[in-house]
Design an enzyme around this catalytic site. Structure first.
Site, PDB file in Angstrom:
ATOM      1  N   GLY A 266       0.791  -1.431   0.120  1.00  0.00           N
ATOM      2  CA  GLY A 266      -0.056   0.026  -0.051  1.00  0.00           C
ATOM      3  C   GLY A 266       0.684   1.169  -0.052  1.00  0.00           C
ATOM      4  O   GLY A 266       0.538   2.189  -0.951  1.00  0.00           O
ATOM      5  N   MET A 268       4.598   3.249   2.052  1.00  0.00           N
ATOM      6  CA  MET A 268       5.661   2.973   2.993  1.00  0.00           C
ATOM      7  C   MET A 268       6.143   4.213   3.708  1.00  0.00           C
ATOM      8  O   MET A 268       6.376   5.348   2.880  1.00  0.00           O
ATOM      9  CB  MET A 268       6.903   2.399   1.891  1.00  0.00           C
ATOM     10  CG  MET A 268       8.383   2.197   2.648  1.00  0.00           C
ATOM     11  SD  MET A 268       8.349   0.793   4.025  1.00  0.00           S
ATOM     12  CE  MET A 268       9.318   1.530   5.059  1.00  0.00           C
ATOM     13  N   GLU A 269       6.460   4.026   4.967  1.00  0.00           N
ATOM     14  CA  GLU A 269       6.777   5.253   5.627  1.00  0.00           C
ATOM     15  C   GLU A 269       8.155   5.814   6.039  1.00  0.00           C
ATOM     16  O   GLU A 269       8.559   6.473   6.849  1.00  0.00           O
ATOM     17  CB  GLU A 269       6.320   4.768   7.279  1.00  0.00           C
ATOM     18  CG  GLU A 269       7.168   3.739   7.923  1.00  0.00           C
ATOM     19  CD  GLU A 269       6.787   2.215   7.664  1.00  0.00           C
ATOM     20  OE1 GLU A 269       6.176   1.824   6.776  1.00  0.00           O
ATOM     21  OE2 GLU A 269       7.365   1.392   8.570  1.00  0.00           O
ATOM     22  N   ASN A 270       8.904   5.747   4.781  1.00  0.00           N
ATOM     23  CA  ASN A 270      10.265   6.240   4.779  1.00  0.00           C
ATOM     24  C   ASN A 270      10.459   7.382   5.431  1.00  0.00           C
ATOM     25  O   ASN A 270       9.351   8.524   5.041  1.00  0.00           O
ATOM     26  CB  ASN A 270      10.928   6.531   3.463  1.00  0.00           C
ATOM     27  CG  ASN A 270      10.705   5.267   2.511  1.00  0.00           C
ATOM     28  OD1 ASN A 270      10.911   4.080   2.753  1.00  0.00           O
ATOM     29  ND2 ASN A 270       9.717   5.325   1.516  1.00  0.00           N
ATOM     30  N   HIS A 302      -1.935   6.125   8.628  1.00  0.00           N
ATOM     31  CA  HIS A 302      -1.108   4.631   9.013  1.00  0.00           C
ATOM     32  C   HIS A 302       0.511   5.105   8.705  1.00  0.00           C
ATOM     33  O   HIS A 302       1.225   5.102   9.564  1.00  0.00           O
ATOM     34  CB  HIS A 302      -1.609   3.762   8.064  1.00  0.00           C
ATOM     35  CG  HIS A 302      -0.615   2.333   8.300  1.00  0.00           C
ATOM     36  ND1 HIS A 302      -1.140   1.432   9.345  1.00  0.00           N
ATOM     37  CD2 HIS A 302       0.446   2.055   7.976  1.00  0.00           C
ATOM     38  CE1 HIS A 302       0.030   0.509   9.580  1.00  0.00           C
ATOM     39  NE2 HIS A 302       0.926   0.861   8.877  1.00  0.00           N
ATOM     40  N   GLU A 303       0.812   5.706   7.696  1.00  0.00           N
ATOM     41  CA  GLU A 303       2.058   6.046   6.949  1.00  0.00           C
ATOM     42  C   GLU A 303       2.651   7.242   8.114  1.00  0.00           C
ATOM     43  O   GLU A 303       3.679   7.320   8.663  1.00  0.00           O
ATOM     44  CB  GLU A 303       2.364   6.227   5.896  1.00  0.00           C
ATOM     45  CG  GLU A 303       1.925   5.343   4.741  1.00  0.00           C
ATOM     46  CD  GLU A 303       2.283   3.741   5.222  1.00  0.00           C
ATOM     47  OE1 GLU A 303       3.506   3.513   5.568  1.00  0.00           O
ATOM     48  OE2 GLU A 303       1.429   2.813   4.828  1.00  0.00           O
ATOM     49  N   GLU A 325       3.752  -2.340  13.337  1.00  0.00           N
ATOM     50  CA  GLU A 325       2.556  -2.433  12.481  1.00  0.00           C
ATOM     51  C   GLU A 325       1.213  -2.727  13.186  1.00  0.00           C
ATOM     52  O   GLU A 325       0.219  -1.849  12.988  1.00  0.00           O
ATOM     53  CB  GLU A 325       2.894  -3.717  11.411  1.00  0.00           C
ATOM     54  CG  GLU A 325       3.950  -3.156  10.449  1.00  0.00           C
ATOM     55  CD  GLU A 325       3.827  -2.109   9.612  1.00  0.00           C
ATOM     56  OE1 GLU A 325       2.756  -1.311   9.645  1.00  0.00           O
ATOM     57  OE2 GLU A 325       4.913  -1.787   9.039  1.00  0.00           O
TER      58      GLU A 325
HETATM   59  N1  TRP Z   1       5.781  -0.478   6.469  1.00  0.00           N
HETATM   60  C1  TRP Z   1       4.843  -0.546   5.046  1.00  0.00           C
HETATM   61  C2  TRP Z   1       3.547  -0.315   6.040  1.00  0.00           C
HETATM   62  O1  TRP Z   1       3.317   0.800   6.029  1.00  0.00           O
HETATM   63  C3  TRP Z   1       4.746  -1.749   4.460  1.00  0.00           C
HETATM   64  C4  TRP Z   1       5.305  -2.267   3.459  1.00  0.00           C
HETATM   65  C5  TRP Z   1       5.438  -1.427   2.270  1.00  0.00           C
HETATM   66  C6  TRP Z   1       6.115  -3.072   2.769  1.00  0.00           C
HETATM   67  N2  TRP Z   1       6.060  -1.999   1.188  1.00  0.00           N
HETATM   68  C7  TRP Z   1       6.511  -3.063   1.574  1.00  0.00           C
HETATM   69  C8  TRP Z   1       6.311  -4.424   3.322  1.00  0.00           C
HETATM   70  C9  TRP Z   1       7.161  -3.772   0.871  1.00  0.00           C
HETATM   71  C10 TRP Z   1       7.259  -5.533   2.427  1.00  0.00           C
HETATM   72  C11 TRP Z   1       7.382  -4.989   1.335  1.00  0.00           C
HETATM   73  O2  TRP Z   1       2.723  -1.072   6.363  1.00  0.00           O
HETATM   74 ZN    ZN Z   2       2.694   0.006   8.523  1.00  0.00          ZN
END
Ligand code: TRP
Ligand code: ZN
Length: 887
Positions: A266, A268-270, A302-303, A325
């Site tokens: 979905g 990613m929280e970079n 969420h992010e 998570e």
């Molecule tokens: N940490 C991400 C989240 O908010 C999860 C995630 C995003 C992820 N891209 C990914 C996990 C690729 C594994 C591979 O939930």
């Molecule tokens: Zn997450």
């Protein structure tokens, strides 16, 4: 891809890192056929841990060009390169290691590491993707300050982004330019991100409670600039909510979001540079459904919430994944509940738990919220870690109460800020701040499987007591034959003739704690236990597991009359919904039995009447009425049937169609009334009131189309006049499922012509087609694989079409000749090479083979065996296959 059989790694083998990285300097030189990555790592031996140890860095698919230690180039004998590591035997206690390598983002179809999504470069490093960018200590307990420089062609990639703050931008004169970024917060490599592309942004700002002005930007392709408003509003709401509810403020001057089309998950929280699957950020009323708007709001939140629960406090190792998570899903669920309808949100989440997570917990991949071992961590981004993990945090919230929980979260964030910690650290903070003993509760993290609560009730009229007898048990799961009793918060009420009764537990102080005395949370701790209520003046109907207070299956032998009473009169919205579901399930199972025994099907009029009464009650929230009148899906019914001797897809399908049709006919006039009454005349807005009305109106349309062929005209009229995607797609679905072939083809063609330029809408179109019933379904789906709109490299399209078929077309996926499974297996085979993460995820429906009676169960297994015999399985696919096939 490795040739050796991949092996498992274990939580019990965790060792702190032998080396730490204080600072990481990265320089990217991006070209059309390659990227050159230069890394300078400022390393130090981890005192007391790493004495005498060699330096071993992770690295995969990297081409080494140059390597130097403290500025001196290393010769070939001074290091050793393996398929996924680089080792140097002899290193000082403190040194810098510099490397230059070549990678090929253009050829990276796995979408892990640095890759190209259409025209832009982007990264996905969680969980272990950073090792595909450079050699590194790619583990979350190694946290470094990052300095990043990015060089690329200026015309193609005018925007160059990384984490933290921009510190320099230079034009290099030769058509190329360079940007430098610095992130002051030490972070693990999985939070690193880079983006280079021809992007536009929607800009806004947010002032934190502490007065920091934060610039907010959402970067998209130019054509999508008009689809960012909702995400921006959601972001600002999230930032405010986290201040108000958790006291958490944002910590940098910049917060960026980038939308990319090719993305495995979905979002990613970079750190300060969230990267989103475009399906989880772009919205407009014309192209996005109500559900889509809600998903975007939830994922943006969420992010954002991860900035504290994940980034400021991160995980020590990947076994602790639920630390960030589970907690963050709990936070986003509460946020969504506060933004919309709390009860509807709870019902939706409980549905996901029961239908999908319970299935995972009962299948071959079952694992605890904190797994003990894994082969490929990507396979553990599961409903168990995310959703059950969130339920575990919710139970702590329930047991402690909101104030003590907040004290616990404050202590957790304060004590562990800047650290990489464990689930145990979280529980300890909650315990210490609240003075509550969570000793037995900890088993929720370690024990896999769904507990079963069997409850019995006994009313003693003379003594005016009511006794609840509760038994708990958990079936064995792979690797865990014996289970121990858990601490289960069981929220209850007692329903009397005129409403919920006051509760008084025998031997306890008067129940005045809660604002009303008709609601109580029982703490179930034993394998068998009794709770006696005194002063009970009439024989009550127990209202159990209110609010889905624990992620358990609950059995109580209700009569249908009792279910009707709960459904219409209990104070708890979840229990009312659940009673309607249980009533439906009992009717569905009865009808399925009749069908299997070739008897005429008879749908209990009590059920039909109760449903109609509900539908007539205009004082209720239409969204809840819709949820209560939506029959459980065939997948869930199959899951229930598995425990009763093997699911038969045909009779399940027939039974469900029979009950749907009976309900449609019985209440036809009332459905029509509801359809007309719930029309929304105001301009589209994704707000609870409108969403509720559309939800009940479109459910009414589904039933009407079943009641009478002529009602397809309503769907066609709605399709023709719809001014928003919710109504348009709902009508398209009804026409495709229930209309004639000609009506269906006409509508589908029209929809495609209209929306072919909107990739996200086309994905919905693919999904609708995947669920078209009838013999021709498989051929249709196979044909669509060749369609110009399909692309096997794009995970969203694969999920819509292939996932849509497997999960949304049960009768055709489970064709008796096994052709559905074979098709599915062939797609997985192709993806095993190009995108192992997606391949492994697609395997899930086949892993449930044990649930199905012959011939399906055997044919599913055959397909799994065929795949298992293929040469060169990715570790991802290997793990799922091998666990699914153990005897
Ligand atoms: N940490 C991400 C989240 O908010 C999860 C995630 C995003 C992820 N891209 C990914 C996990 C690729 C594994 C591979 O939930
Ligand atoms: Zn997450």
């Amino acid at each position: 891809m490795r040739d050796a059989r991949p092996s498992a790694i274990y939580l019990k083998d965790y060792r702190p890192p032998a080396f730490l990285i204080e600072r990481t300097e990265l320089a990217f030189d991006l070209h059309e056929d390659r990227a050159i990555v230069e890394a300078t790592l400022h390393l130090r031996r981890n005192s007391g841990v790493g004495a005498g140890e060699a330096l071993v860095l992770h690295g995969q698919e990297l081409e080494l060009l140059w390597l130097a230690l403290d500025g001196r180039e290393l010769g070939e004998g001074e290091y050793s390169l393996a398929e996924d590591s680089l080792s140097i035997a002899d290193v000082p206690d403190q040194f810098t290691l510099s490397s230059r390598c070549r990678i090929r983002p253009q050829d990276n179809t796995s979408l892990e590491g640095l890759y190209k999504s259409r025209t832009m470069f982007c990264t996905q490093c969680e969980a272990e993707g950073f090792r595909k960018i450079t050699w590194y200590l790619d583990r979350p307990d190694v946290m470094a300050e990052f300095e990043v420089s990015i060089e690329a062609e200026k015309a193609r990639y005018p925007v160059l982004l990384s984490n933290g703050n921009p510190v320099a931008a230079e034009d290099l004169g030769n058509g190329r330019h360079r940007a430098r970024w610095h992130d002051p917060f030490p972070k693990p490599a999985y939070l690193f991100a880079l983006v280079a592309g021809d992007l536009r942004s929607v800009d806004d700002s947010f002032t934190t409670r502490g007065g920091r002005q934060v610039s907010l930007r959402i970067f998209v392709e130019e054509k999508d600039l008009d689809k960012c408003d909702h995400a921006m509003i959601s972001l600002k709401k999230s930032m405010r909510w986290d201040e108000e509810v958790y006291g958490r403020e944002y910590d940098l001057d910049i917060f960026n979001i980038v939308a990319v089309d090719d993305f495995n998950m979905g979002a990613m929280e970079n750190k300060s540079l969230n990267i989103f699957n475009s399906s989880c950020v772009l919205c407009s009323p014309e192209t996005t459904t109500d559900k889509g708007f809600q998903t975007v709001e939830a994922i943006v939140a969420h992010e954002y919430f991860h900035n504290w629960s994940g980034n400021r406090v991160t995980c020590r190792d990947w076994f602790q994944l639920s630390l960030k998570e589970g907690f963050t899903v709990f936070r986003d669920a509460e946020f969504s509940a506060d933004m919309g309808s709390r009860t509807v949100k709870r019902v939706e989440d409980a549905t996901v738990m029961r239908t999908a997570q319970f299935a995972e917990d009962a299948g071959p991949m079952a694992h605890p919220v904190r797994p003990d071992s894994f082969i490929e961590i990507s396979n553990f981004y599961t409903l168990t870690v995310y959703e059950k993990g969130a339920e575990v945090v919710r139970m702590i919230h329930t047991l402690l109460g909101p104030e003590a929980f907040r004290k616990g979260s404050d202590l957790y964030f304060e004590r562990h800020d800047g650290q990489a910690v464990t689930c145990e650290d979280f529980v300890l903070a909650m315990e210490e701040a609240s003075g509550t003993d969570l000793g037995q509760f900890r088993r929720w993290y370690a024990q896999a499987g769904t507990p079963l609560l069997s409850v019995g009730g006994d009313y003693d009229e003379d003594a005016q007591t009511y006794t609840l007898s509760v038994r708990q048990s958990t079936a064995p799961t792979p690797g865990q034959p014996e289970k121990q009793p858990l601490l289960i918060p069981l929220a209850v009420g007692l329903l009397g003739d005129a409403g919920n009764l006051p509760l008084q537990l025998e031997g306890e102080a008067p129940n005045v704690e809660s604002e009303d005395n008709t609601h109580l949370v029982l703490k179930v701790t034993e394998a068998e236990q009794q709770f006696v209520f005194s002063g009970v003046r009439e024989r009550p109907v127990p209202s159990l597991l209110r609010g889905f207070s624990a992620p358990v299956r609950l059995e109580y032998n209700y009569s249908r009359e009792e279910l009707c009473a709960l459904m219409s009169r209990d104070d708890d919205g979840f229990v009312r919904w659940d009673a309607a579901q249980q009533l439906a399930i009992s009717v569905l199972q009865e009808v399925e039995g009749q069908i299997r025994e070739d008897q005429a099907a008879r749908v209990d009029p009590l059920y039909l009447k109760a449903c109609e009464t509900l539908l007539q009650d205009t004082s209720l929230d239409p969204a809840m009425v819709a949820e209560m009148l939506r029959l459980p899906g065939e997948g869930y019914l199959a899951e229930l049937a598995a425990r009763r001797g093997g699911a038969r897809v045909e009779s399940i399908h027939l039974a469900r169609e029979t009950v749907l049709k009976a309900l449609a006919l019985h209440a036809e006039a009332t459905w029509l009334e509801a359809y007309r009454r719930n029309v929304v005349n105001a301009p589209y807005a994704p707000v609870a009131g409108q969403i509720a009305a559309r939800s009940l109106r479109n459910l009414s349309l589904e039933y009407l189309a079943l009641a009478r062929e002529e009602h397809i005209a309503l769907a066609r009229a709605q399709y023709a006049s719809a001014g928003n995607m919710t109504d348009s797609l709902a009508a398209l679905r009804v026409i495709s499922q229930r209309g004639t072939d000609a009506q269906r083809d006409e509508a589908l063609d029209d929809f495609y012509r209209r929306w072919q330029a909107e990739a996200l809408v086309v994905n919905q179109w693919l999904q609708v087609q995947a669920t078209v019933p009838g013999e021709g379904a498989l051929a249709r789906v196979q044909g669509l694989l060749q369609h110009e709109a399909f692309d096997l490299r794009n995970p969203n399209k694969v999920r819509s079409l292939v996932g849509g078929f497997a999960n949304g077309n049960p009768l055709q996926f489970h064709r008796a000749d096994g052709a559905g499974y074979r098709f599915h297996g062939e797609v997985i085979e192709a993806l095993n090479t190009s995108n192992p993460q997606i391949a492994a995820r697609l395997l899930a429906p086949l892993t449930r083979w044990r649930n199905y009676a012959a011939p399906q169960g055997a044919a599913m297994r055959t397909e799994l065996e065929r795949l298992a015999a293929l040469p060169k399985l990715s570790p991802d696919v290997f793990e799922v296959l091998s666990k699914s096939l153990v005897d």
